[in-house]
Design a protein around this motif. Structure first.
Motif, mmCIF file in Angstrom:
data_model
loop_
_atom_site.group_PDB
_atom_site.id
_atom_site.type_symbol
_atom_site.label_atom_id
_atom_site.label_comp_id
_atom_site.label_asym_id
_atom_site.label_seq_id
_atom_site.Cartn_x
_atom_site.Cartn_y
_atom_site.Cartn_z
ATOM 1 N N ALA A 57 0.865 -1.191 0.000
ATOM 2 C CA ALA A 57 0.000 0.000 0.000
ATOM 3 C C ALA A 57 0.893 1.229 0.000
ATOM 4 O O ALA A 57 2.033 1.192 0.463
ATOM 5 C CB ALA A 57 -0.907 0.013 1.229
ATOM 6 N N THR B 275 0.100 7.086 1.592
ATOM 7 C CA THR B 275 -1.157 7.851 1.545
ATOM 8 C C THR B 275 -2.340 6.961 1.882
ATOM 9 O O THR B 275 -3.238 7.364 2.627
ATOM 10 C CB THR B 275 -1.339 8.491 0.149
ATOM 11 O OG1 THR B 275 -0.205 9.303 -0.125
ATOM 12 C CG2 THR B 275 -2.595 9.326 0.085
ATOM 13 N N GLU B 276 -2.353 5.730 1.351
ATOM 14 C CA GLU B 276 -3.435 4.795 1.652
ATOM 15 C C GLU B 276 -3.423 4.400 3.127
ATOM 16 O O GLU B 276 -4.482 4.227 3.740
ATOM 17 C CB GLU B 276 -3.321 3.541 0.782
ATOM 18 C CG GLU B 276 -3.579 3.808 -0.682
ATOM 19 C CD GLU B 276 -3.187 2.645 -1.588
ATOM 20 O OE1 GLU B 276 -3.753 2.588 -2.690
ATOM 21 O OE2 GLU B 276 -2.328 1.824 -1.202
ATOM 22 N N ARG C 28 -4.945 7.354 5.104
ATOM 23 C CA ARG C 28 -6.181 7.942 4.582
ATOM 24 C C ARG C 28 -7.256 8.094 5.657
ATOM 25 O O ARG C 28 -7.958 9.082 5.703
ATOM 26 C CB ARG C 28 -6.707 7.101 3.426
ATOM 27 C CG ARG C 28 -7.949 7.713 2.782
ATOM 28 C CD ARG C 28 -8.324 7.040 1.489
ATOM 29 N NE ARG C 28 -7.337 7.434 0.469
ATOM 30 C CZ ARG C 28 -6.764 6.594 -0.370
ATOM 31 N NH1 ARG C 28 -7.057 5.325 -0.351
ATOM 32 N NH2 ARG C 28 -5.890 7.030 -1.253
#
Length: 170
Positions: free
Chosen positions: A85, A88-89, A92
């Motif tokens: 991943a 940012t993910e 989030r």
């Protein structure tokens, strides 16, 4: 030094100042402030501390604590499921900047135990996190990070630094 003075006696420093052609472009300074105006300004400046409080209260400031173990567990589950991943993910769903910071610290803990690897295609590019730890079971980094980053109970002294192997042999 006398030798240097003699060798450079023909050099003259540049005289600072306004170029004669530009001197006419500057407006003439006119002072309109009176001594009474200066007195009023000084009185206001010296009176200011009397108007301000002696101390500042912090009761209105608060931040919730963030459990590093829980945040690392969230990232571990996501990475185990997806395999990889982006950073940012992983952040989030973070409710605050503090959670982002704690998750970043958690990633460093996971990296230290080689449970994750990082990829970055370009400098300052998106950071990609790859899961390289066990497919299931407990992760040692979670417990260690929780113990290492835990806040001491109020009234207790901070925990001692962990001993290293060198201390045992030395």
């Amino acid at each position: 030094m006398a030798e240097q003075i003699q060798a450079h006696s023909d050099r003259l420093p540049r005289q600072p100042g306004t170029h004669p052609e530009l001197a006419q472009l500057l407006p003439e300074l006119v002072f309109k402030t009176t001594p009474e105006d200066l007195k009023t300004i000084a009185e206001r400046a010296f009176a200011r501390p009397a108007m301000e409080p002696d101390h500042i209260r912090f009761e209105h400031l608060h931040s919730h604590t963030v459990d590093i173990r829980a945040e690392m567990a969230v990232m571990t589950a996501l990475l185990r499921e997806a395999g990889a991943a982006s950073f940012t993910e992983l952040i989030r769903e973070s409710e605050s900047r503090l959670v982002v910071v704690v998750r970043f610290l958690g990633l460093l803990e996971l990296y230290r135990d080689r449970d994750v690897e990082f990829e970055q295609d370009a400098p300052l590019g998106e950071l990609r996190v790859l899961w390289s730890g066990p497919a299931s079971g407990e992760i040692a980094a979670l417990d260690r990070a929780a113990a290492e980053w835990a806040e001491p109970e109020s009234g207790q002294s901070p925990r001692p630094a962990p001993e290293t192997e060198d201390a045992d042999h030395g």
